[in-house]
Structure formats: C-alpha cells, structure tokens
Design a protein around this motif. Structure first.
Motif, short mmCIF file in Angstrom:
data_model
loop_
_atom_site.label_atom_id
_atom_site.label_comp_id
_atom_site.label_asym_id
_atom_site.label_seq_id
_atom_site.Cartn_x
_atom_site.Cartn_y
_atom_site.Cartn_z
N ALA A 7 -3.71 58.27 -19.32
CA ALA A 7 -3.83 59.72 -19.08
C ALA A 7 -3.30 60.56 -20.23
CB ALA A 7 -3.16 60.13 -17.76
N ARG A 8 -3.21 59.97 -21.42
CA ARG A 8 -2.75 60.74 -22.58
C ARG A 8 -3.94 61.46 -23.22
NH1 ARG A 8 0.17 55.63 -25.39
NH2 ARG A 8 -1.94 54.87 -24.93
N PRO A 9 -3.83 62.78 -23.44
CA PRO A 9 -4.96 63.50 -24.03
C PRO A 9 -5.09 63.20 -25.54
CG PRO A 9 -3.08 64.95 -23.76
CD PRO A 9 -2.68 63.64 -23.15
N PRO A 253 11.04 54.64 -28.34
CA PRO A 253 9.67 55.06 -28.66
C PRO A 253 9.10 56.01 -27.61
CG PRO A 253 9.81 52.65 -28.40
CD PRO A 253 11.17 53.20 -28.13
N PHE A 254 8.16 56.81 -28.08
CA PHE A 254 7.63 57.90 -27.24
C PHE A 254 6.14 57.69 -26.98
CE2 PHE A 254 9.07 58.70 -31.52
CZ PHE A 254 7.87 58.73 -32.20
N CYS A 255 5.71 56.43 -26.85
CA CYS A 255 4.29 56.13 -26.67
C CYS A 255 3.73 56.77 -25.41
CB CYS A 255 4.08 54.62 -26.60
SG CYS A 255 4.69 53.74 -28.05
N ALA A 256 4.57 56.93 -24.38
CA ALA A 256 4.09 57.43 -23.09
C ALA A 256 3.44 58.81 -23.20
CB ALA A 256 5.23 57.47 -22.09
N SER A 257 3.87 59.59 -24.21
CA SER A 257 3.28 60.93 -24.34
C SER A 257 2.49 61.08 -25.64
CB SER A 257 4.39 61.98 -24.29
OG SER A 257 5.28 61.77 -25.37
N CYS A 258 2.13 59.95 -26.25
CA CYS A 258 1.52 60.02 -27.59
C CYS A 258 0.06 60.49 -27.55
CB CYS A 258 1.60 58.66 -28.27
SG CYS A 258 0.76 58.63 -29.85
N ASP A 259 -0.19 61.63 -28.17
CA ASP A 259 -1.56 62.18 -28.20
C ASP A 259 -2.15 62.10 -29.60
OD1 ASP A 259 -0.17 64.09 -29.65
OD2 ASP A 259 -0.98 65.81 -28.55
N SER A 261 -3.77 60.35 -33.11
CA SER A 261 -4.53 59.26 -33.72
C SER A 261 -4.65 59.57 -35.20
CB SER A 261 -5.89 59.11 -33.05
OG SER A 261 -6.68 60.24 -33.31
N ARG A 262 -5.18 58.62 -35.93
CA ARG A 262 -5.15 58.72 -37.40
C ARG A 262 -6.50 58.39 -38.01
NH1 ARG A 262 -0.24 57.51 -35.41
NH2 ARG A 262 1.48 58.37 -36.60
N LEU A 263 -6.87 59.18 -39.02
CA LEU A 263 -8.12 58.93 -39.74
C LEU A 263 -7.74 58.58 -41.18
CD1 LEU A 263 -11.25 59.17 -39.41
CD2 LEU A 263 -11.02 61.51 -40.28
N CYS A 272 -3.46 54.00 -32.97
CA CYS A 272 -2.01 53.80 -32.93
C CYS A 272 -1.54 53.39 -34.32
CB CYS A 272 -1.68 52.70 -31.92
SG CYS A 272 0.07 52.25 -31.83
N LEU A 273 -0.33 53.79 -34.65
CA LEU A 273 0.25 53.44 -35.95
C LEU A 273 0.34 51.91 -36.11
CD1 LEU A 273 1.46 54.74 -38.41
CD2 LEU A 273 3.59 55.02 -37.19
N TYR A 274 0.49 51.22 -35.01
CA TYR A 274 0.65 49.77 -35.05
C TYR A 274 -0.66 49.00 -34.86
CZ TYR A 274 5.75 50.10 -34.95
OH TYR A 274 7.07 50.34 -35.26
N ALA A 275 -1.77 49.70 -34.61
CA ALA A 275 -3.02 49.00 -34.30
C ALA A 275 -3.48 48.12 -35.46
CB ALA A 275 -4.10 50.02 -33.96
N ALA A 306 -5.39 51.90 -24.83
CA ALA A 306 -4.22 51.47 -24.04
C ALA A 306 -3.07 51.14 -25.00
CB ALA A 306 -4.58 50.27 -23.19
N ASP A 307 -3.14 51.63 -26.24
CA ASP A 307 -2.14 51.29 -27.26
C ASP A 307 -0.77 51.90 -26.93
OD1 ASP A 307 -4.91 51.54 -28.50
OD2 ASP A 307 -3.83 50.45 -30.06
N ARG A 308 0.25 51.12 -27.17
CA ARG A 308 1.63 51.61 -27.08
C ARG A 308 2.47 50.71 -27.98
NH1 ARG A 308 3.09 48.14 -23.05
NH2 ARG A 308 5.14 49.03 -22.78
N GLY A 309 2.04 50.72 -29.26
CA GLY A 309 2.56 49.79 -30.25
C GLY A 309 4.08 49.71 -30.35
N ALA A 310 4.74 50.86 -30.49
CA ALA A 310 6.19 50.84 -30.70
C ALA A 310 6.92 50.33 -29.46
CB ALA A 310 6.69 52.24 -31.07
N GLU A 311 6.39 50.64 -28.29
CA GLU A 311 7.03 50.13 -27.06
C GLU A 311 6.86 48.62 -26.97
OE1 GLU A 311 6.72 54.07 -24.19
OE2 GLU A 311 5.52 52.32 -23.69
FE1 SF4 Z 1 1.66 56.57 -30.49
FE2 SF4 Z 1 1.31 54.04 -31.27
FE3 SF4 Z 1 3.33 55.53 -32.28
FE4 SF4 Z 1 3.38 54.64 -29.72
S1 SF4 Z 1 3.43 53.40 -31.59
S2 SF4 Z 1 3.90 56.70 -30.47
S3 SF4 Z 1 1.21 54.80 -29.17
S4 SF4 Z 1 1.11 55.88 -32.55
#
Ligand code: SF4
Ligand code: SAM
Ligand code: SF4
Length: 341
Positions: A7-9, A253-259, A261-263, A272-275, A306-311
């Motif tokens: 549900a993250r925009p 980490p604040f992935c739960a509210s992460c809106d 993305s990166r180009l 996600c930064l970790y993707a 469904a990314d939440r890399g840092a978590e």
């Molecule tokens: Fe967003 Fe990925 Fe950073 Fe978590 S690790 S805050 S999902 S970019």
C-alpha cells in the motif's frame, strides 16, 4: 495514485543524470577503475522529461536529480527548466557533491530548481583528500555559500558518518550548518552496491549520533514531520533551536513508508536501492512506446512491488558487503553511483 503490495504510493523519483563522478568517496566509489554506462545508452533530456511526465501522471510529485555527480552532466539547468514546466511536480531538488556548485548555483535557481542538498562529510580538507581523493574542499564550501547566495533557502548538507573517519566531527558539522544556514542530515553508512569496504563496525548508529550531540549541545527533542510521512530523515532540535536530521537506514530502516524509486541515467528503473535488477524503460521508449504504454508498464510494475531491501538486510546475521566487486563489474547498475543514492 497507485500503490504497491504494501500500500505504498509511488510518490518520489530520483533521477540519475550521469554515472560519472569527480570524487571517489570511499563509501561509494572506492575502486581504482569502473565500468561506465555506454554514452549512447544515456537518456537525452527530452527522454528524461517525457518519462518524468509519465511518472507525474501516476502520482509522482517529487523529483530529485542525482548521479554520479549531476553537475558533470552538460547543461543541467536546461533539464531543470524542462522539468519545471511539468506542473504536477511540486518539488524539484538536486543532490550534489558541491564541487561545481559555485559555477551553476545561480543558473539552477533561475531555471526553477527548488532545493539543493550538498554532500559534506568533513570540515578538514586533508580528510577529503584521503577519503574522496580530491583536493577541492574549498570549492565545496564555496558551492554551499553560492547556493545560499543564489537564493536557495533550504540548503541541506548530507554527511555519511563513518567510524574512524569523521565520527569526531558530528558536533562540528552541526555547528557549521548553524553558521551557514544549512540543515545537516547524518546518514548511517550503508552496505549498498558500491560500498565494497563496508563493515558493520564502521556504522555509527542514530543512537550514538544523538548521544554525541547531546554531550556537546544538551537536550535534543524530536521534531515530528507529519507533513512528510515518507521522508527518510528523522528531524531533531537542539535547545538553541537548530535542527538536524538523521537517516538511520541501517539501524532503523524506513521501508514501510518508502515511496521512492530510482531511474538510472540509461533509463533503468529500480524499485529499491537494494534491488538486484531494474526494469528497462529506455528500450520501450526508443522502440516507440506511447505514453499510455509506458504508463501501463510502470503501473503494473509498481503494483507488484514488494521490495523492502534495508529491512531484509537487518535479518542477515553475517552481514558483509552487499556485492563483491566482480558482481558490480558484471552489472554496473548495481553501483550506488549509477542508481543515484
Ligand atoms: Fe525504500 Fe528499498 Fe530503501 Fe527500503 S531499502 S527505504 S524499500 S529504497
Ligand atoms: N554525487 C552526489 C553526492 O554525493 O551528493 C549525488 C550522488 S550520491 C550517490 C547521493 C548520496 O548517496 C550522497 O549524499 C552520498 O553521501 C550517499 N551515499 C553514497 N554511498 C553511500 C553509502 N554507502 N552509505 C550511505 N550513503 C551513501
Ligand atoms: Fe561521492 Fe556522490 Fe561521487 Fe558517490 S557519486 S563518489 S557519493 S560524490
């Protein structure tokens, strides 16, 4: 507005305009040599503006230009003007190492850039020489002054805190920010792609940063930021009224509210930064995709996010570097300097 699986925009986009850099910060580009993106693969300003417009149509209101070092991209103020013409973008910002900022600050302001963040890790030129392999510390300070002089009211300073390098300067950097009308944000040293020398013991945690600042400045109070729930920095205030931020990407980490993305500069979109992998937007763009086609691709992809890399990294027991250097050479888009930090 579109939402992902948690549900993250989709609210903000970091746009890297080049993978090149004039510094070699030890936490980002410590190697002697790098594999660069081919020149022909770099998006033109028109292509960046078109993609940004499609993102804006899906709810993105914040764009941050980054790199590599974004000011190495020729004519960057022209891109700022083009993006400024998109009325749905409420917030247009730039993150720079500041080396070339004195030269461009006025033109960037005139072109409509809203905010500038300058990376400043140390107040000691000899430390910058050792840590970022550059003797241009005075230029960075001149760049910060020029940004203020050009009319940017909310200049921020980003400091990655690395134990044994600059952790003795935390309080001095806050005092510097206070004197120069700039808010400092301390970033915990992250184990992202590019950080091939990372180790857990070099991370200085949010708790430790607060402890050190408390010892120097006295009581610290949190500043709730209800207007920006997805903002990565937690803000704090000293008794003097000075504010500062901490981005606790490693310990909280604040992935739960992460809106975000990166180009990348070659049009690869990372969720996600970790993707490990991104989505190629340049291919469809250059093959003649319509805005509606691009919008459908972006919408469908974000809805599956469904990314939440840092978590997830929090759960890794033997935590070392994210990628060995060979993996970064095999796919340079995994580098922090390519995906824009
Ligand atoms: Fe967003 Fe990925 Fe950073 Fe978590 S690790 S805050 S999902 S970019
Ligand atoms: N070159 C510009 C600069 O340094 O400001 C923009 C790109 S840089 C990749 C963007 C941000 O990422 C910088 O503020 C930098 O400090 C941060 N960064 C890079 N590597 C990092 C790491 N390993 N941990 C935490 N932050 C990092
Ligand atoms: Fe340093 Fe930014 Fe260059 Fe990375 S991209 S080496 S953080 S100046």
């Amino acid at each position: 507005m579109i939402r992902d699986r948690f549900a993250r925009p989709l609210g903000s986009l970091r746009v890297s305009v080049t993978d090149r850099c004039n510094l070699r910060c030890r936490y980002c580009m410590p190697e002697a040599e790098y594999v660069w993106l081919p020149k022909s693969s770099l998006l033109t300003f028109e292509e960046i503006a078109r993609l940004t417009g499609v993102f804006a149509g899906l709810g993105v209101t914040k764009v941050r230009l980054t790199g590599g070092e974004p000011l190495l991209r020729h004519e960057l103020p022209a891109l700022v003007s083009m993006l400024r013409a998109e009325p749905r973008l409420a917030d247009l910002a730039l993150t720079t190492n500041g080396v070339l900022l004195e030269r461009f600050a006025a033109a960037l302001n005139a072109a409509g850039l809203g905010r500038v963040t300058v990376s400043l890790d140390t107040l000691h030129p000899e430390r910058m020489q050792e840590f970022a392999r550059s003797g241009r510390h005075a230029d960075v300070l001149a760049g910060i002054a020029a940004a203020r002089g050009a009319g940017f009211e909310r200049v921020k300073l980003n400091t990655v805190v690395v134990r044994g390098f600059n952790d003795d300067e935390i309080a001095d950097l806050v005092a510097f920010g206070e004197r120069h009308g700039a808010e400092v944000r301390f970033i915990e040293y992250m184990d992202v792609g590019g950080a091939t020398r990372w180790s857990r013991d070099q991370v200085v945690s949010r708790a430790e940063i607060l402890e050190r600042l408390g010892a120097r400045f006295g009581p610290i109070t949190p500043v709730p930021d209800r207007d920006h729930p997805a903002a990565p920095a937690e803000r704090f205030r000293l008794a003097s009224g000075t504010t500062f931020g901490i981005i606790a990407s490693v310990t909280a980490p604040f992935c739960a509210s992460c809106d975000r993305s990166r180009l990348t500069a070659d049009g690869t979109w990372f969720l996600c930064l970790y993707a490990a992998k991104g989505i190629d937007l340049r291919g469809p763009l250059r093959a003649g995709a319509s805005d509606a086609d691009l919008e459908a691709l972006i919408r469908e992809t974000w809805q599956g996010r469904a990314d939440r890399g840092a978590e997830e990294r929090l759960g890794v027991r033997e935590r070392g570097v994210l990628y060995p250097i060979e993996a970064l050479r095999a796919d340079p888009r995994r580098e922090m300097h390519t995906r824009g930090g």
